[in-house]
Design a protein around this motif. Structure first.
Motif, PDB file in Angstrom:
ATOM      1  N   VAL A 159      38.071 -12.016  35.087  1.00 54.63           N
ATOM      2  CA  VAL A 159      37.410 -11.059  34.213  1.00 54.63           C
ATOM      3  C   VAL A 159      38.406 -10.417  33.250  1.00 54.63           C
ATOM      4  N   LEU A 160      39.704 -10.484  33.568  1.00 55.73           N
ATOM      5  CA  LEU A 160      40.716  -9.933  32.666  1.00 55.73           C
ATOM      6  C   LEU A 160      41.158 -10.909  31.585  1.00 55.73           C
ATOM      7  N   SER A 161      40.704 -12.161  31.654  1.00 52.42           N
ATOM      8  CA  SER A 161      41.009 -13.098  30.572  1.00 52.42           C
ATOM      9  C   SER A 161      40.144 -12.733  29.367  1.00 52.42           C
ATOM     10  N   PRO A 162      40.580 -13.084  28.164  1.00 52.85           N
ATOM     11  CA  PRO A 162      39.771 -12.744  26.987  1.00 52.85           C
ATOM     12  C   PRO A 162      38.326 -13.250  27.072  1.00 52.85           C
ATOM     13  N   VAL A 163      38.133 -14.476  27.482  1.00 54.05           N
ATOM     14  CA  VAL A 163      36.769 -15.009  27.568  1.00 54.05           C
ATOM     15  C   VAL A 163      36.019 -14.363  28.730  1.00 54.05           C
ATOM     16  N   GLY A 164      36.707 -14.131  29.853  1.00 49.11           N
ATOM     17  CA  GLY A 164      36.069 -13.486  31.001  1.00 49.11           C
ATOM     18  C   GLY A 164      35.533 -12.112  30.646  1.00 49.11           C
ATOM     19  N   THR A 165      36.345 -11.319  29.964  1.00 51.95           N
ATOM     20  CA  THR A 165      35.904  -9.997  29.537  1.00 51.95           C
ATOM     21  C   THR A 165      34.731 -10.107  28.568  1.00 51.95           C
ATOM     22  N   ALA A 166      34.800 -11.077  27.676  1.00 55.78           N
ATOM     23  CA  ALA A 166      33.765 -11.229  26.648  1.00 55.78           C
ATOM     24  C   ALA A 166      32.402 -11.611  27.215  1.00 55.78           C
ATOM     25  N   ILE A 167      32.360 -12.393  28.288  1.00 59.35           N
ATOM     26  CA  ILE A 167      31.062 -12.839  28.801  1.00 59.35           C
ATOM     27  C   ILE A 167      30.449 -11.864  29.801  1.00 59.35           C
ATOM     28  N   LEU A 168      31.262 -10.982  30.385  1.00 61.55           N
ATOM     29  CA  LEU A 168      30.732 -10.026  31.352  1.00 61.55           C
ATOM     30  C   LEU A 168      29.617  -9.192  30.730  1.00 61.55           C
ATOM     31  N   GLN A 204      48.284  -4.730  29.473  1.00 58.49           N
ATOM     32  CA  GLN A 204      47.554  -3.523  29.094  1.00 58.49           C
ATOM     33  C   GLN A 204      46.459  -3.805  28.070  1.00 58.49           C
ATOM     34  N   GLY A 205      46.691  -4.730  27.148  1.00 58.08           N
ATOM     35  CA  GLY A 205      45.674  -5.076  26.156  1.00 58.08           C
ATOM     36  C   GLY A 205      44.420  -5.618  26.803  1.00 58.08           C
ATOM     37  N   ASP A 206      44.586  -6.474  27.819  1.00 58.56           N
ATOM     38  CA  ASP A 206      43.433  -7.023  28.531  1.00 58.56           C
ATOM     39  C   ASP A 206      42.675  -5.921  29.261  1.00 58.56           C
ATOM     40  N   LEU A 207      43.412  -4.977  29.839  1.00 62.84           N
ATOM     41  CA  LEU A 207      42.781  -3.861  30.547  1.00 62.84           C
ATOM     42  C   LEU A 207      41.984  -2.990  29.582  1.00 62.84           C
ATOM     43  N   GLU A 208      42.547  -2.746  28.406  1.00 63.78           N
ATOM     44  CA  GLU A 208      41.850  -1.943  27.400  1.00 63.78           C
ATOM     45  C   GLU A 208      40.584  -2.627  26.918  1.00 63.78           C
ATOM     46  N   GLU A 209      40.635  -3.945  26.748  1.00 61.42           N
ATOM     47  CA  GLU A 209      39.448  -4.701  26.321  1.00 61.42           C
ATOM     48  C   GLU A 209      38.342  -4.592  27.371  1.00 61.42           C
ATOM     49  N   LEU A 210      38.712  -4.751  28.646  1.00 56.10           N
ATOM     50  CA  LEU A 210      37.723  -4.646  29.713  1.00 56.10           C
ATOM     51  C   LEU A 210      37.147  -3.234  29.771  1.00 56.10           C
ATOM     52  N   GLU A 226      31.882  -0.131  39.806  1.00 56.10           N
ATOM     53  CA  GLU A 226      32.738   0.509  40.819  1.00 56.10           C
ATOM     54  C   GLU A 226      33.971  -0.350  41.109  1.00 56.10           C
ATOM     55  N   ARG A 227      33.754  -1.639  41.311  1.00 53.90           N
ATOM     56  CA  ARG A 227      34.871  -2.527  41.644  1.00 53.90           C
ATOM     57  C   ARG A 227      35.811  -2.722  40.458  1.00 53.90           C
ATOM     58  N   LEU A 228      35.254  -2.813  39.266  1.00 57.52           N
ATOM     59  CA  LEU A 228      36.099  -2.991  38.079  1.00 57.52           C
ATOM     60  C   LEU A 228      36.864  -1.707  37.745  1.00 57.52           C
ATOM     61  N   ASP A 229      36.242  -0.548  37.972  1.00 56.87           N
ATOM     62  CA  ASP A 229      36.966   0.712  37.790  1.00 56.87           C
ATOM     63  C   ASP A 229      38.145   0.789  38.758  1.00 56.87           C
ATOM     64  N   ASP A 230      37.938   0.342  40.001  1.00 57.11           N
ATOM     65  CA  ASP A 230      39.031   0.307  40.980  1.00 57.11           C
ATOM     66  C   ASP A 230      40.141  -0.629  40.509  1.00 57.11           C
ATOM     67  N   LEU A 231      39.757  -1.778  39.972  1.00 59.05           N
ATOM     68  CA  LEU A 231      40.734  -2.737  39.451  1.00 59.05           C
ATOM     69  C   LEU A 231      41.545  -2.114  38.320  1.00 59.05           C
ATOM     70  N   LEU A 232      40.870  -1.448  37.395  1.00 57.36           N
ATOM     71  CA  LEU A 232      41.560  -0.823  36.272  1.00 57.36           C
ATOM     72  C   LEU A 232      42.508   0.276  36.754  1.00 57.36           C
ATOM     73  N   ALA A 233      42.063   1.084  37.709  1.00 56.38           N
ATOM     74  CA  ALA A 233      42.905   2.162  38.238  1.00 56.38           C
ATOM     75  C   ALA A 233      44.152   1.599  38.919  1.00 56.38           C
TER      76      ALA A 233
END
Length: 138
Positions: free
Chosen positions: A93-102, A31-37, A14-21
């Motif tokens: 969480v939007l960093s490459p490593v942050g997204t990868a470990i989530l 935008q690339g980081d957002l797409e990865e997440l 829910e919180r990450l969807d809000d962040l993306l929106a």
């Protein structure tokens, strides 16, 4: 990269969807980081906060990572972008490593593209997970 289950709690989703929106609404430059997440969230298995395995990286988890190629240990807390401060060990969480470990688990080895190359990290140990500690509000 290992083919393992990615767990996402309903609360984190829910919180990450809000962040993306919000990022899309304000035309965020990364935008690339957002797409990865977004891809990670779509791939993940949705679980209730009270039933997420205790060895899974969720938002606000503190984790020890090993850089496999350099055999270097690092400790980070996975945060939302507004709380990120790499000097204080707070990884967005939007960093490459942050997204990868989530959503990944202790023992998982992830390979992630960083500028100019790929790096491999092992999730050595989860030092703190809010859900396992009963901190469902973080």
């Amino acid at each position: 990269m290992q083919d393992r289950t990615i767990y996402i709690t309903k609360f984190d989703l829910e919180r990450l969807d809000d962040l993306l929106a919000a990022a899309r609404e304000f035309n965020c430059r990364d935008q690339g980081d957002l797409e990865e997440l977004e891809a990670e969230l779509q791939e993940g298995k949705l679980v209730d906060s009270k039933s997420v395995p205790p060895n899974v990286v969720t938002m606000n988890s503190r984790v020890e990572l090993i850089d496999v190629d350099e055999n270097k240990s690092m400790i980070f807390t996975l945060t939302f972008p507004k709380d990120a401060d790499i000097g204080a060990g707070k990884l967005s969480v939007l960093s490459p490593v942050g997204t990868a470990i989530l959503g990944r688990s202790e023992g998982d080895v992830i390979e992630w593209r960083v500028p100019a190359r790929f790096r491999r990290f092992k999730i050595q140990k989860l030092l703190y997970q809010p859900e396992a500690a009963g901190d469902f509000h973080l």
